[in-house]
Design an enzyme around this catalytic site. Sequence first.
Site, PDB file in Angstrom:
ATOM      1  N   ASN A  86       0.870  -1.177   0.000  1.00  0.00           N
ATOM      2  CA  ASN A  86       0.000   0.000   0.000  1.00  0.00           C
ATOM      3  C   ASN A  86       0.903   1.222   0.000  1.00  0.00           C
ATOM      4  O   ASN A  86       1.498   1.562   1.012  1.00  0.00           O
ATOM      5  CB  ASN A  86      -0.901  -0.029   1.247  1.00  0.00           C
ATOM      6  CG  ASN A  86      -1.745   1.226   1.368  1.00  0.00           C
ATOM      7  OD1 ASN A  86      -1.786   2.054   0.448  1.00  0.00           O
ATOM      8  ND2 ASN A  86      -2.421   1.376   2.500  1.00  0.00           N
ATOM      9  N   TRP A  87       1.010   1.846  -1.145  1.00  0.00           N
ATOM     10  CA  TRP A  87       1.939   2.977  -1.280  1.00  0.00           C
ATOM     11  C   TRP A  87       1.383   4.246  -0.656  1.00  0.00           C
ATOM     12  O   TRP A  87       2.084   5.271  -0.596  1.00  0.00           O
ATOM     13  CB  TRP A  87       2.288   3.197  -2.763  1.00  0.00           C
ATOM     14  CG  TRP A  87       3.050   2.059  -3.402  1.00  0.00           C
ATOM     15  CD1 TRP A  87       3.394   0.861  -2.809  1.00  0.00           C
ATOM     16  CD2 TRP A  87       3.576   2.004  -4.732  1.00  0.00           C
ATOM     17  NE1 TRP A  87       4.087   0.081  -3.706  1.00  0.00           N
ATOM     18  CE2 TRP A  87       4.212   0.753  -4.898  1.00  0.00           C
ATOM     19  CE3 TRP A  87       3.555   2.892  -5.824  1.00  0.00           C
ATOM     20  CZ2 TRP A  87       4.830   0.372  -6.089  1.00  0.00           C
ATOM     21  CZ3 TRP A  87       4.166   2.514  -7.018  1.00  0.00           C
ATOM     22  CH2 TRP A  87       4.804   1.259  -7.135  1.00  0.00           C
ATOM     23  N   LYS A  88       0.116   4.236  -0.242  1.00  0.00           N
ATOM     24  CA  LYS A  88      -0.525   5.404   0.379  1.00  0.00           C
ATOM     25  C   LYS A  88      -0.305   6.652  -0.498  1.00  0.00           C
ATOM     26  O   LYS A  88      -0.277   6.527  -1.724  1.00  0.00           O
ATOM     27  CB  LYS A  88      -0.026   5.588   1.816  1.00  0.00           C
ATOM     28  CG  LYS A  88      -0.199   4.311   2.646  1.00  0.00           C
ATOM     29  CD  LYS A  88      -0.018   4.487   4.132  1.00  0.00           C
ATOM     30  CE  LYS A  88      -0.212   3.155   4.833  1.00  0.00           C
ATOM     31  NZ  LYS A  88      -0.140   3.250   6.295  1.00  0.00           N
ATOM     32  N   HIS A 142      -9.481   1.175   4.705  1.00  0.00           N
ATOM     33  CA  HIS A 142      -8.235   1.334   5.469  1.00  0.00           C
ATOM     34  C   HIS A 142      -8.509   2.237   6.673  1.00  0.00           C
ATOM     35  O   HIS A 142      -9.322   3.166   6.578  1.00  0.00           O
ATOM     36  CB  HIS A 142      -7.148   1.937   4.575  1.00  0.00           C
ATOM     37  CG  HIS A 142      -5.786   1.873   5.205  1.00  0.00           C
ATOM     38  ND1 HIS A 142      -5.400   2.754   6.184  1.00  0.00           N
ATOM     39  CD2 HIS A 142      -4.759   1.015   5.031  1.00  0.00           C
ATOM     40  CE1 HIS A 142      -4.171   2.430   6.578  1.00  0.00           C
ATOM     41  NE2 HIS A 142      -3.761   1.384   5.891  1.00  0.00           N
ATOM     42  N   GLU A 187      -6.962   4.625   7.835  1.00  0.00           N
ATOM     43  CA  GLU A 187      -6.749   6.049   7.545  1.00  0.00           C
ATOM     44  C   GLU A 187      -7.975   6.640   6.853  1.00  0.00           C
ATOM     45  O   GLU A 187      -8.308   7.810   7.048  1.00  0.00           O
ATOM     46  CB  GLU A 187      -5.468   6.222   6.708  1.00  0.00           C
ATOM     47  CG  GLU A 187      -4.220   5.964   7.562  1.00  0.00           C
ATOM     48  CD  GLU A 187      -3.034   5.390   6.813  1.00  0.00           C
ATOM     49  OE1 GLU A 187      -3.014   5.429   5.577  1.00  0.00           O
ATOM     50  OE2 GLU A 187      -2.110   4.890   7.503  1.00  0.00           O
ATOM     51  N   GLU A 205      -5.248  -4.889  10.440  1.00  0.00           N
ATOM     52  CA  GLU A 205      -4.209  -3.886  10.687  1.00  0.00           C
ATOM     53  C   GLU A 205      -4.539  -3.137  11.980  1.00  0.00           C
ATOM     54  O   GLU A 205      -5.333  -2.169  11.955  1.00  0.00           O
ATOM     55  CB  GLU A 205      -4.158  -2.872   9.538  1.00  0.00           C
ATOM     56  CG  GLU A 205      -3.862  -3.469   8.194  1.00  0.00           C
ATOM     57  CD  GLU A 205      -3.315  -2.436   7.226  1.00  0.00           C
ATOM     58  OE1 GLU A 205      -2.239  -2.677   6.675  1.00  0.00           O
ATOM     59  OE2 GLU A 205      -3.934  -1.366   7.059  1.00  0.00           O
ATOM     60  N   GLY A 245       2.658   2.240  10.952  1.00  0.00           N
ATOM     61  CA  GLY A 245       3.611   3.343  10.850  1.00  0.00           C
ATOM     62  C   GLY A 245       4.322   3.686  12.147  1.00  0.00           C
ATOM     63  O   GLY A 245       4.962   4.727  12.247  1.00  0.00           O
ATOM     64  N   SER A 262       3.601  -2.119  10.452  1.00  0.00           N
ATOM     65  CA  SER A 262       5.048  -2.170  10.718  1.00  0.00           C
ATOM     66  C   SER A 262       5.684  -3.506  10.333  1.00  0.00           C
ATOM     67  O   SER A 262       6.623  -3.960  10.989  1.00  0.00           O
ATOM     68  CB  SER A 262       5.339  -1.822  12.189  1.00  0.00           C
ATOM     69  OG  SER A 262       4.980  -0.474  12.450  1.00  0.00           O
ATOM     70  N   GLY A 279       3.032  -1.092   4.344  1.00  0.00           N
ATOM     71  CA  GLY A 279       3.100   0.352   4.082  1.00  0.00           C
ATOM     72  C   GLY A 279       4.519   0.773   3.735  1.00  0.00           C
ATOM     73  O   GLY A 279       5.023   0.518   2.641  1.00  0.00           O
ATOM     74  N   GLY A 280       5.197   1.364   4.693  1.00  0.00           N
ATOM     75  CA  GLY A 280       6.523   1.947   4.466  1.00  0.00           C
ATOM     76  C   GLY A 280       7.522   1.025   3.787  1.00  0.00           C
ATOM     77  O   GLY A 280       8.256   1.445   2.879  1.00  0.00           O
TER      78      GLY A 280
HETATM   79  P1  13P Z   1       3.180   0.358   7.731  1.00  0.00           P
HETATM   80  O1  13P Z   1       3.660  -0.947   7.163  1.00  0.00           O
HETATM   81  O2  13P Z   1       3.923   1.544   7.243  1.00  0.00           O
HETATM   82  O3  13P Z   1       3.047   0.286   9.230  1.00  0.00           O
HETATM   83  O4  13P Z   1       1.674   0.568   7.165  1.00  0.00           O
HETATM   84  C1  13P Z   1       0.772  -0.468   7.242  1.00  0.00           C
HETATM   85  C2  13P Z   1      -0.448  -0.119   6.483  1.00  0.00           C
HETATM   86  O5  13P Z   1      -1.210   0.734   6.884  1.00  0.00           O
HETATM   87  C3  13P Z   1      -0.680  -0.797   5.208  1.00  0.00           C
HETATM   88  O6  13P Z   1      -1.955  -0.562   4.728  1.00  0.00           O
END
Ligand code: 13P
Length: 257
Positions: free
Chosen positions: A9-11, A94, A96, A166, A172, A213, A234-235
């Site tokens: 997920n590149w957000k 998600h 977010e 999640e 994050g 994470s 994510g990251g």
């Molecule tokens: P991180 O891997 O950066 O914690 O993000 C997880 C996430 O929200 C994937 O959708």
Amino acid sequence: MRKPMMAGNWKMNKTINEAVDLARAIREQVNDVDNVDRVVCPPFIDLPMVSSELMGSNIAVGAQNMHWEASGAFTGEISAPMLKNLATYVILGHSERRQFFCESDETVNKKALAALAAGLTPIICVGESLAQNEAGETQAFVSGQVKAALAGFTAEQMADIVIAYEPIWAIGTGKAATAQQANDICGGVVRQSVGELLGDEAAATIRILYGGSTNDKNIREIMEQPDIDGALIGGAALKVESYASMVQQTSEVYAAA
Ligand code: 13P
């Protein structure tokens, strides 16, 4: 056996040029890892170029959101039919989106039904906040999210649905759930809830990812858990080195299983 999935997920990251470069690098490194489904989910605006870059590859493309209506007066929104030739997956609900854009269990359910009807595979996100976790509300809350998201679906459709657990406190923060904690919720709550709603076969079929994470240091232990079928990353999905390593390690775990 459920096929594992590493979904990035590149957000809200990567300009079009950066996205194409990352997609190309991922293709170069993990195009042939056949026992793992590899999915990249760039921002909407990057989808045409990334999808074209990955044409003919074994790497699938996903969107990060969509509207439940097919078309109409919804300024700023994107519909499932618009995504159809650009993506095969779509992340829905998600945390977010739930937190910052007022998404509810009801809209997530409407989106999931619309996505599947249009031939897209939804990756439905669930997960509790730190306060809920500390109050001992995780099980009831996550189970409620799963059942609400899957209202109106049939057992057979679970082969084409992915759920990502999640926990918000792990996203994050660098503080992933332990592999054991993640497995307990993925199995004992998410899979269990699918079973209560749609039966044992549906529960055994649906793929459940963990997200929060994950990285190239902790992925092996996470992927060794019986109820975790992959990760929503994510990251660590924004750099080819860490993403490719996570795909490789998952492939090794499943090749040995
Ligand atoms: P991180 O891997 O950066 O914690 O993000 C997880 C996430 O929200 C994937 O959708």
